[in-house]
Design a protein around this motif. Structure first.
Motif, PDB file in Angstrom:
ATOM      1  N   ALA A  80       0.849  -1.187   0.000  1.00  0.00           N
ATOM      2  CA  ALA A  80       0.000   0.000   0.000  1.00  0.00           C
ATOM      3  C   ALA A  80       0.887   1.239   0.000  1.00  0.00           C
ATOM      4  N   ARG A  81       0.408   2.294  -0.658  1.00  0.00           N
ATOM      5  CA  ARG A  81       1.135   3.567  -0.706  1.00  0.00           C
ATOM      6  C   ARG A  81       0.291   4.635  -0.016  1.00  0.00           C
ATOM      7  N   ARG A  82       0.841   5.235   1.026  1.00  0.00           N
ATOM      8  CA  ARG A  82       0.097   6.264   1.767  1.00  0.00           C
ATOM      9  C   ARG A  82       0.080   7.544   0.953  1.00  0.00           C
ATOM     10  N   ILE A  83      -1.120   8.139   0.791  1.00  0.00           N
ATOM     11  CA  ILE A  83      -1.238   9.386   0.032  1.00  0.00           C
ATOM     12  C   ILE A  83      -1.691  10.554   0.897  1.00  0.00           C
ATOM     13  N   SER A  84      -2.064  10.306   2.144  1.00  0.00           N
ATOM     14  CA  SER A  84      -2.343  11.398   3.082  1.00  0.00           C
ATOM     15  C   SER A  84      -1.810  10.995   4.448  1.00  0.00           C
ATOM     16  N   SER A  85      -1.292  11.956   5.176  1.00  0.00           N
ATOM     17  CA  SER A  85      -0.761  11.669   6.501  1.00  0.00           C
ATOM     18  C   SER A  85      -0.800  12.939   7.338  1.00  0.00           C
ATOM     19  N   GLY A  86      -0.423  12.817   8.573  1.00  0.00           N
ATOM     20  CA  GLY A  86      -0.407  13.961   9.476  1.00  0.00           C
ATOM     21  C   GLY A  86      -1.445  13.813  10.570  1.00  0.00           C
TER      22      GLY A  86
END
Length: 110
Positions: A80-86
């Motif tokens: 999986a590739r994370r596209i939002s974080s924080g």
């Protein structure tokens, strides 16, 4: 009206007016601004529960949320590739009809 409740109502009104006045002096609260000490926790997983997900219109990709971040995953499997974080809590990803964009719900501003 029962007179026993009137002083309580006046007290509640006074408290609300007082908090509104002091809130005007403070900058707006922002979820992305650090409010206290934080600690980064890293983890790996191969499964999840209570995931919000959507399948791309071409059927090749899954968008899903886990722990408040949005990820993309090939429908055939893989990493999986994370596209939002924080610190903002991002959930409920949905592909646009053409599959070029992803809408999601978040508690971030803007």
């Amino acid at each position: 009206m029962n007179l026993r409740h009137k002083p309580l109502a006046l007290l509640c009104t006074a408290l609300l007016l007082g908090s509104a006045a002091s809130a005007a002096d403070k900058p707006a609260w922002d979820v992305a601004t650090g409010q206290s000490k934080t600690k980064t926790v890293r983890f790996n997983t191969e499964e999840g529960t209570w995931l919000d997900l959507d399948v791309s219109p071409d059927g090749k990709t899954i968008a899903f949320s886990m722990m408040g971040d949005i990820y993309l995953l090939p429908i055939a499997g893989g990493d999986a590739r994370r596209i939002s974080s924080g610190p903002a809590w991002d959930v409920q990803p949905r592909f646009s009809p053409d599959g070029r964009e992803i809408a999601f719900t978040s508690d971030r501003g803007g």
